[in-house]
Design a protein around this motif. Sequence first.
Motif, mmCIF file in Angstrom:
data_model
loop_
_atom_site.group_PDB
_atom_site.id
_atom_site.type_symbol
_atom_site.label_atom_id
_atom_site.label_comp_id
_atom_site.label_asym_id
_atom_site.label_seq_id
_atom_site.Cartn_x
_atom_site.Cartn_y
_atom_site.Cartn_z
ATOM 1 N N LYS A 168 0.930 -32.230 87.223
ATOM 2 C CA LYS A 168 0.666 -32.218 85.790
ATOM 3 C C LYS A 168 -0.493 -31.298 85.460
ATOM 4 O O LYS A 168 -0.471 -30.589 84.445
ATOM 5 C CB LYS A 168 0.368 -33.644 85.304
ATOM 6 N N THR A 169 -1.492 -31.285 86.343
ATOM 7 C CA THR A 169 -2.645 -30.403 86.122
ATOM 8 C C THR A 169 -2.245 -28.945 86.285
ATOM 9 O O THR A 169 -2.627 -28.078 85.479
ATOM 10 C CB THR A 169 -3.776 -30.744 87.108
ATOM 11 N N GLY A 172 0.534 -28.055 83.518
ATOM 12 C CA GLY A 172 0.141 -28.321 82.135
ATOM 13 C C GLY A 172 0.929 -29.502 81.610
ATOM 14 O O GLY A 172 2.073 -29.750 82.010
ATOM 15 N N ALA A 173 0.313 -30.235 80.704
ATOM 16 C CA ALA A 173 0.914 -31.470 80.213
ATOM 17 C C ALA A 173 2.251 -31.236 79.517
ATOM 18 O O ALA A 173 3.191 -32.019 79.681
ATOM 19 C CB ALA A 173 -0.057 -32.173 79.264
ATOM 20 N N ARG A 174 2.368 -30.149 78.742
ATOM 21 C CA ARG A 174 3.602 -29.939 77.981
ATOM 22 C C ARG A 174 4.799 -29.737 78.899
ATOM 23 O O ARG A 174 5.834 -30.407 78.751
ATOM 24 C CB ARG A 174 3.468 -28.730 77.045
ATOM 25 N N TYR A 176 5.047 -30.352 82.178
ATOM 26 C CA TYR A 176 5.228 -31.505 83.060
ATOM 27 C C TYR A 176 5.916 -32.656 82.315
ATOM 28 O O TYR A 176 6.907 -33.229 82.799
ATOM 29 C CB TYR A 176 3.876 -31.963 83.595
ATOM 30 N N ASP A 177 5.397 -33.003 81.138
ATOM 31 C CA ASP A 177 5.967 -34.117 80.376
ATOM 32 C C ASP A 177 7.392 -33.811 79.924
ATOM 33 O O ASP A 177 8.257 -34.697 79.933
ATOM 34 C CB ASP A 177 5.087 -34.433 79.166
#
Length: 231
Positions: A168-169, A172-174, A176-177
């Motif tokens: 996730k790091t 990036g959150a976008r 990964y999510d």
Amino acid sequence: MTLIALGAAYLQLIDVKDLVVAVLPVLTTFLGATLAFRLNEDREEKKEQLRRKQALDYSLFILLRQDNAVRQSLEPYRTAANDAARAFMVPAFKPPDYLSLKQDIASLSFLLELGYPQLLFELSIEQERFEQVFEALRIRNQFYVGELQPALERTGMNGSKVTLAEAKTILGARIYDSAMNQAQDLFDHFQASEKSIPEMFASIRSTAKALFPSAAFVSYEYNAPPKEPGS
């Protein structure tokens, strides 16, 4: 003319033989027209019954093909070890044009007049659910090819062992999510259709046999899918 002839016979103006000669053509024409009408009515009824049976046959055939499409196309997602494997390790692929597998709801409209409106409604919902499965697959494939795979290559994550927190790091959150949510959304649709299509098949076939007890309809033995890994 018939009434005049009958009246005349009653008044003994003509004899019975002449009456028969006068009335017989009229009766023959009437009986012939009535018989022709009844025969034509019977033919139309048989044609309609055949059309209805064929519509039910076709509906069952479409459900069988939809069931096969769901199982074949989404098997990799079902057998993936966990959520992360579904999101990052199942590659995109282009399935056949399964969206052409559509129920002909209009041909089954006779179910409304026969007292099966709920069945027809449920079949239309099943069709929408099937379409949602492959729309979810299309969206996931588009994201995988256009964003996720380039990001995996760019960050050097392909073939690397990282924790979910590290992934996730790095991504990036976008991204990964999105990867996790789309894979889970697709898997949820898959599980729903895998369960509901056989149930819909059984309902349609049961109704078909009730309407046409002596007719043969396609059947198949449903095998429940294996449990999800880790369950």
